[in-house]
Design a protein around this motif. Sequence first.
Motif, short mmCIF file in Angstrom:
data_model
loop_
_atom_site.label_atom_id
_atom_site.label_comp_id
_atom_site.label_asym_id
_atom_site.label_seq_id
_atom_site.Cartn_x
_atom_site.Cartn_y
_atom_site.Cartn_z
N SER A 1 32.83 42.91 45.97
CA SER A 1 32.00 42.28 44.95
C SER A 1 32.87 41.73 43.82
O SER A 1 33.99 42.19 43.58
CB SER A 1 30.98 43.26 44.38
OG SER A 1 31.63 44.29 43.67
N SER A 2 32.31 40.74 43.14
CA SER A 2 32.97 40.12 42.00
C SER A 2 31.92 39.82 40.94
O SER A 2 30.72 39.68 41.26
CB SER A 2 33.64 38.82 42.43
OG SER A 2 34.16 38.11 41.33
N SER A 3 32.34 39.75 39.70
CA SER A 3 31.42 39.35 38.65
C SER A 3 32.08 38.31 37.76
O SER A 3 33.30 38.31 37.58
CB SER A 3 30.98 40.55 37.81
OG SER A 3 32.08 41.05 37.08
N LEU A 4 31.26 37.42 37.27
CA LEU A 4 31.69 36.39 36.32
C LEU A 4 30.94 36.62 35.02
O LEU A 4 29.71 36.65 35.00
CB LEU A 4 31.39 34.99 36.85
CG LEU A 4 31.58 33.83 35.86
CD1 LEU A 4 33.06 33.65 35.52
CD2 LEU A 4 31.01 32.52 36.42
N LEU A 5 31.68 36.82 33.95
CA LEU A 5 31.09 37.00 32.62
C LEU A 5 31.44 35.79 31.77
O LEU A 5 32.61 35.42 31.66
CB LEU A 5 31.64 38.27 31.96
CG LEU A 5 31.33 38.47 30.47
CD1 LEU A 5 29.84 38.68 30.25
CD2 LEU A 5 32.13 39.64 29.90
N ILE A 6 30.42 35.19 31.20
CA ILE A 6 30.62 34.11 30.23
C ILE A 6 30.22 34.66 28.87
O ILE A 6 29.07 35.04 28.66
CB ILE A 6 29.78 32.86 30.56
CG1 ILE A 6 30.07 32.37 31.97
CG2 ILE A 6 30.04 31.75 29.55
CD1 ILE A 6 29.16 31.23 32.43
N THR A 7 31.15 34.73 27.97
CA THR A 7 30.84 35.28 26.65
C THR A 7 30.42 34.18 25.69
O THR A 7 30.79 33.00 25.84
CB THR A 7 32.05 36.02 26.07
OG1 THR A 7 33.14 35.10 25.95
CG2 THR A 7 32.47 37.17 26.96
#
Lengths: 119, 109
Positions: free
Chosen positions: B71-77
């Motif tokens: 799994s991977s996650s992308l966080l846009i702050t």
Amino acid sequence: DAGITQSPRHKVTETGTPVTLRCHQTENHRYMYWYRQDPGHGLRLIHYSYGVKDTDKGEVSDGYSVSRSKTEDFLLTLESATSSQTSVYFCAISVGPGLAGGIDYNEQFFGPGTRLTVL
Amino acid sequence: SQQGEEDPQALSIQEGENATMNCSYKTSINNLQWYRQNSGRGLVHLILIRSNEREKHSGRLRVTLDTSKKSSSLLITASRAADTASYFCATFNNNDMRFGAGTRLTVKP
């Protein structure tokens, strides 16, 4: 769009007719790809090329053929278009798989897309 | 068949909030990439994370990769209205690139 053009940008054709889409790059990248994008499916690879006259099939290659006679051009042909080939087609390029100097060259750059409708 | 599957399918947030998108995949990979697509346009590469990396940053983007959980996650702050787009993960393995169906992010001003 990273020096990638696609032509035509829009096309409407009838079932049974041949259609050729063109992808042209000015980046001199070795790898070129054709994808189709359909709702709910993301992008699916049709064919790709790893050099002049070197091509290979992707996930959804049936009904499509490709040719690459020059580094800069990659043609996608639908020999006899069907309604199931109505889609948005994207061309992509990449330097090619591999690492050099800590840089990974697997990222792909995409063209603007061709919307094809087969009636 | 798709390799990556994004979650959620759609996400709506207010400007200034953080947005997190997740991607799960099934087989081994060389790297995982995230792309953005604005409506009617081609995909734009955002960030690539290799299988031996766990976290990567680029500006307001943070990507994590857990190969044990595939799994991977992308966080846009600090999201902006201009971040409104569809986001796709793509797994790369031996020149086979597989995209997920994408997450549609809407950032309200």
